[in-house]
Enzyme design. Structure first.
Site, PDB file in Angstrom:
ATOM      1  N   GLN A   1       0.820  -1.202   0.000  1.00  9.78           N
ATOM      2  CA  GLN A   1       0.000   0.000   0.000  1.00  9.78           C
ATOM      3  C   GLN A   1       0.856   1.254   0.000  1.00  9.78           C
ATOM      4  OE1 GLN A   1      -1.184   0.230   4.660  1.00  9.78           O
ATOM      5  NE2 GLN A   1      -1.874  -1.611   3.597  1.00  9.78           N
TER       6      GLN A   1
ATOM      7  N   HIS B   1       0.293   5.756   1.009  1.00 10.48           N
ATOM      8  CA  HIS B   1      -0.595   6.784   1.555  1.00 10.48           C
ATOM      9  C   HIS B   1      -0.309   8.136   0.896  1.00 10.48           C
ATOM     10  CE1 HIS B   1      -1.567   3.825   4.550  1.00 10.48           C
ATOM     11  NE2 HIS B   1      -0.350   3.834   5.044  1.00 10.48           N
TER      12      HIS B   1
ATOM     13  N   GLU C   1       3.842   8.002   8.539  1.00  6.84           N
ATOM     14  CA  GLU C   1       3.837   7.147   9.719  1.00  6.84           C
ATOM     15  C   GLU C   1       5.247   6.653  10.022  1.00  6.84           C
ATOM     16  OE1 GLU C   1       2.532   2.818   8.033  1.00  6.84           O
ATOM     17  OE2 GLU C   1       1.067   4.417   7.751  1.00  6.84           O
TER      18      GLU C   1
ATOM     19  N   HIS D   1       4.756   0.373   0.849  1.00  6.58           N
ATOM     20  CA  HIS D   1       5.164  -0.380   2.036  1.00  6.58           C
ATOM     21  C   HIS D   1       4.164  -1.477   2.345  1.00  6.58           C
ATOM     22  CE1 HIS D   1       2.343   2.646   3.593  1.00  6.58           C
ATOM     23  NE2 HIS D   1       2.049   1.755   4.535  1.00  6.58           N
TER      24      HIS D   1
ATOM     25  N   ARG E   1      -4.438   0.620  -1.766  1.00  6.06           N
ATOM     26  CA  ARG E   1      -3.861  -0.700  -1.944  1.00  6.06           C
ATOM     27  C   ARG E   1      -3.316  -0.846  -3.365  1.00  6.06           C
ATOM     28  NH1 ARG E   1      -8.849  -2.882   0.162  1.00  6.06           N
ATOM     29  NH2 ARG E   1      -8.736  -2.863   2.431  1.00  6.06           N
TER      30      ARG E   1
END
Length: 317
Positions: free
Chosen positions: A94, A96, A113, A170, A190
């Site tokens: 996936q 972001h 993150e 990642h 995804r």
């Protein structure tokens, strides 16, 4: 002023298991729990305060109605989200979006993150980056399903730390438990999901065009500058200081004295047992405990033998 202790919010996942029970002792609603949202004001899983004058209220309500607890911040939403993840199986590959794309297309923050590896089975690995040199090559490799050529796989072990900025392809691999510090966003695109089917026999949705849009090309691996400051047998390890969050590990071996370095501080006990002492009052902190030290508490002490991942809001203007 008291620390704000949070009730965990559990999320069922196709790749989840029950280690949040066997390792952390949580009472789980099913055997497929992938995530404990430990500190969250996100609408998909909001933390409830367990103690003190705000007991029973949500973190989102406090952010809206009691900004004095957070130093009167300007953000519309509480900016951070802390999770513990149990990957019984591989997570999807996936990526972001950043804030600009997230706000424009999803109506929420982007998602940068970072991961502290709480535990990893022998041979466990993550997907961390890719080998495409141009966006056109990225699209071609995704469309052709050339995953072995495209994806960068990295072996991991307990105690490793990874920074995963928005735009990084990642995936957390099976057999890994992590503590994740992230922006308060639930937007995930995804790229690939191993052709897995859900309980109804359906393939899970992919987001190929969005993934191609937001992936950083060529991939960049951020350099970490980790530092450690000893305090007797205890130590403070600094992993990250970014616009989004600062992240630390507090290794408590006896006692550790700490001072506020930001408007508020988040913490989660990932190992052992400790006591948090604030203004002479002591609070038990068994493994899995999460709390926020609100604005106005200038210093505190942790006693015991435990490891804590702590974070603060970054300095983003």
């Amino acid at each position: 002023m008291e620390p704000l202790f949070m009730k965990p919010v559990f999320q069922e996942k196709i790749w989840g298991g029950n280690k949040l029970h066997t390792v952390f002792g949580f009472d789980l609603p099913s055997e497929k729990i992938g995530e404990d949202w430990a500190i969250s004001a996100h609408p998909h899983g909001v933390s409830v305060i367990e103690n003190g004058p705000f007991k029973g209220q949500t973190l989102a309500e406090l952010w809206h109605d009691h900004q004095e607890l957070f130093g009167h911040q300007k953000e519309a939403v509480f900016p951070l989200l802390i999770k513990i993840l149990d990957a019984e199986d591989d997570l999807s590959v996936q990526v972001h979006p950043d804030d600009a794309y997230g706000q424009a297309h999803e109506g929420e923050l982007g998602k940068t993150e970072c991961w502290y590896i709480i535990d990893a089975e022998p041979g466990a690995e993550i997907v961390y980056g890719h080998h495409a040199k141009t966006r056109e090559e990225l699209a071609e490799m995704i469309e052709a399903g050339r995953w072995d050529d495209l994806l960068t796989r990295v072996p991991v072990k307990k105690g490793d730390f990874y920074y995963v900025p928005s735009g990084t392809i990642h995936a957390i691999g099976k057999g890994i438990m992590i503590l994740e510090t992230q922006q308060s966003s639930d937007t995930t695109y995804r790229v690939y999901d191993y052709d897995r089917k859900d309980d109804q026999g359906n393939l899970r949705e992919l987001h190929i065009q969005q993934s191609i849009d937001v992936t950083t090309v060529p991939a960049r691996t951020p350099e970490l500058s980790v530092s450690e400051v000893k305090q007797g047998a205890s130590a403070v390890v600094t992993y990250l200081q970014t616009d989004f969050f600062n992240v630390y590990e507090w290794q408590v071996r006896g006692a550790l004295e700490l001072k506020a370095g930001a408007p508020y501080t988040l913490m989660t006990v990932i190992n052992g047992f400790g006591k948090l002492v604030v203004a002479g009052k002591s609070y038990d902190m068994p493994k899995g405990t999460s709390c926020i030290i609100p604005n106005g508490i200038a210093s505190w002490r942790i006693e015991g033998d435990c490891d804590i991942i702590a974070s603060e809001p970054g300095t983003k203007e």
